[in-house]
Write a protein that holds these residues in place. Structure first.
Motif, PDB file in Angstrom:
ATOM      1  N   UNK A 139       0.835  -1.201   0.000  1.00 26.80           N
ATOM      2  CA  UNK A 139       0.000   0.000   0.000  1.00 26.80           C
ATOM      3  C   UNK A 139       0.872   1.254   0.000  1.00 26.80           C
ATOM      4  N   UNK A 140       1.984   1.178   0.732  1.00 23.59           N
ATOM      5  CA  UNK A 140       2.975   2.258   0.719  1.00 23.59           C
ATOM      6  C   UNK A 140       4.329   1.614   0.465  1.00 23.59           C
ATOM      7  N   UNK A 141       4.946   1.945  -0.657  1.00 19.45           N
ATOM      8  CA  UNK A 141       6.232   1.360  -1.003  1.00 19.45           C
ATOM      9  C   UNK A 141       7.367   2.077  -0.268  1.00 19.45           C
ATOM     10  N   UNK A 142       8.470   1.381  -0.028  1.00 17.12           N
ATOM     11  CA  UNK A 142       9.580   1.995   0.703  1.00 17.12           C
ATOM     12  C   UNK A 142      10.194   3.157  -0.062  1.00 17.12           C
ATOM     13  N   UNK A 143      10.733   4.106   0.685  1.00 20.65           N
ATOM     14  CA  UNK A 143      11.380   5.268   0.089  1.00 20.65           C
ATOM     15  C   UNK A 143      12.714   5.495   0.780  1.00 20.65           C
ATOM     16  N   UNK A 205      24.147   0.995   1.870  1.00 20.71           N
ATOM     17  CA  UNK A 205      24.470   1.971   2.910  1.00 20.71           C
ATOM     18  C   UNK A 205      23.402   3.045   3.079  1.00 20.71           C
ATOM     19  N   UNK A 206      22.226   2.806   2.491  1.00 22.18           N
ATOM     20  CA  UNK A 206      21.132   3.776   2.578  1.00 22.18           C
ATOM     21  C   UNK A 206      20.018   3.254   3.490  1.00 22.18           C
ATOM     22  N   UNK A 207      19.513   4.121   4.324  1.00 21.14           N
ATOM     23  CA  UNK A 207      18.384   3.788   5.191  1.00 21.14           C
ATOM     24  C   UNK A 207      17.089   4.116   4.456  1.00 21.14           C
ATOM     25  N   UNK A 208      16.085   3.244   4.588  1.00 18.98           N
ATOM     26  CA  UNK A 208      14.810   3.439   3.904  1.00 18.98           C
ATOM     27  C   UNK A 208      13.661   3.606   4.904  1.00 18.98           C
ATOM     28  N   UNK A 209      12.648   4.334   4.468  1.00 19.33           N
ATOM     29  CA  UNK A 209      11.361   4.312   5.168  1.00 19.33           C
ATOM     30  C   UNK A 209      10.687   3.040   4.680  1.00 19.33           C
ATOM     31  N   UNK A 210      10.403   2.089   5.554  1.00 16.48           N
ATOM     32  CA  UNK A 210       9.902   0.783   5.103  1.00 16.48           C
ATOM     33  C   UNK A 210       8.544   0.844   4.423  1.00 16.48           C
ATOM     34  N   UNK A 211       8.258  -0.195   3.639  1.00 17.62           N
ATOM     35  CA  UNK A 211       6.950  -0.318   3.018  1.00 17.62           C
ATOM     36  C   UNK A 211       5.902  -0.620   4.081  1.00 17.62           C
ATOM     37  N   UNK A 212       4.660  -0.312   3.769  1.00 15.37           N
ATOM     38  CA  UNK A 212       3.568  -0.499   4.739  1.00 15.37           C
ATOM     39  C   UNK A 212       2.414  -1.250   4.089  1.00 15.37           C
ATOM     40  N   UNK A 213       1.891  -2.212   4.814  1.00 11.59           N
ATOM     41  CA  UNK A 213       0.724  -2.966   4.368  1.00 11.59           C
ATOM     42  C   UNK A 213      -0.236  -3.112   5.540  1.00 11.59           C
TER      43      UNK A 213
END
Length: 231
Positions: A139-143, A205-213
């Motif tokens: 529903x929300x993909x990681x960024x 080496x990059x931190x992501x905002x995780x995906x959400x379901x």
């Protein structure tokens, strides 16, 4: 008259293409998630959440049995104002026992209605499932934190690639945990000269905002293009 015929043919062709791709142009009587603040969804009581977790786990298990670890299944569910599931629209063309199992299970699950202006309404929501532990759609993909620019800034252009005049885009598949950490990477398309390894290292080496379901962080897999360009 000729113009009218051409217009009608164009509209007919557009409708046929929409049908082939599984996209509904209109959804009469049902609000989409873009139109209301709170869309329909799975019920949130313990029994319903357990059933949903079992569904996702079973799909992964069945994928392993079919030796298919990267198939995805997407559905649009039509839920009325009473929380009743009225229709399931299949958005993927997976004609196998996994698809059949998902549909039959979705029919038995409990749902909550969407809301608009404080009132329960008919609305739709999408369900994404995958035979992999990592969802290809959510529903929300990681960024990436800081956007794609943040990854580009971590790129180290290999000297050997510069001297050889190598430039272009490297495409990398990133497996991202529910905590936003890159668990692993996989090269999709490279350009050589050490650029492929540099791209994967920058992503790791990059931190992501995780995906959400369904309101919860989930494991996801995304394709990331990174550009190497000589100045």
């Amino acid at each position: 008259m000729k113009k009218i015929v051409i217009l009608l043919l164009a509209l007919l062709l557009f409708a046929c293409n929409e049908k082939k791709t599984g996209i509904e142009v209109t959804t009469d009587g049902y609000y989409s998630n873009f139109e209301i603040r709170k869309t329909a969804g799975f019920a949130q009581d313990d029994a319903a959440l357990k059933q949903k977790d079992e569904l996702f786990a079973k799909v992964r298990e069945m994928g392993k049995e079919l030796k298919s670890d990267d198939d995805s299944y997407t559905y649009k569910l039509f839920v009325d104002s009473n929380g009743k599931l009225n229709k399931i629209f299949v958005l993927t063309e997976q004609k196998n026992k996994v698809n059949e199992y998902i549909i039959e299970t979705l029919k038995k699950m409990k749902y909550v209605a969407g809301e608009k202006d404080g009132k329960k309404v008919n609305s739709t929501f999408k369900v994404y499932l995958s035979t992999s532990d990592y969802l290809v759609a959510a529903e929300e993909m990681p960024q990436p934190v800081g956007g794609i620019v943040a990854i580009q800034e971590k790129l180290r252009y290999p000297e050997i690639a510069k001297r050889a005049g190598i430039q272009g885009r490297v495409f990398v598949k990133a497996f991202i945990s529910e905590k936003g950490v890159v668990d692993s990477t996989e090269l999709i398309k490279g350009i050589g000269g050490g650029c492929d390894e540099a791209a994967m290292e920058a992503i790791k080496n990059t931190k992501f905002i995780p995906g959400v379901m369904s309101g919860k962080p989930v494991k996801t897999v995304v394709s990331i293009p990174l550009l190497f360009k000589l100045k």
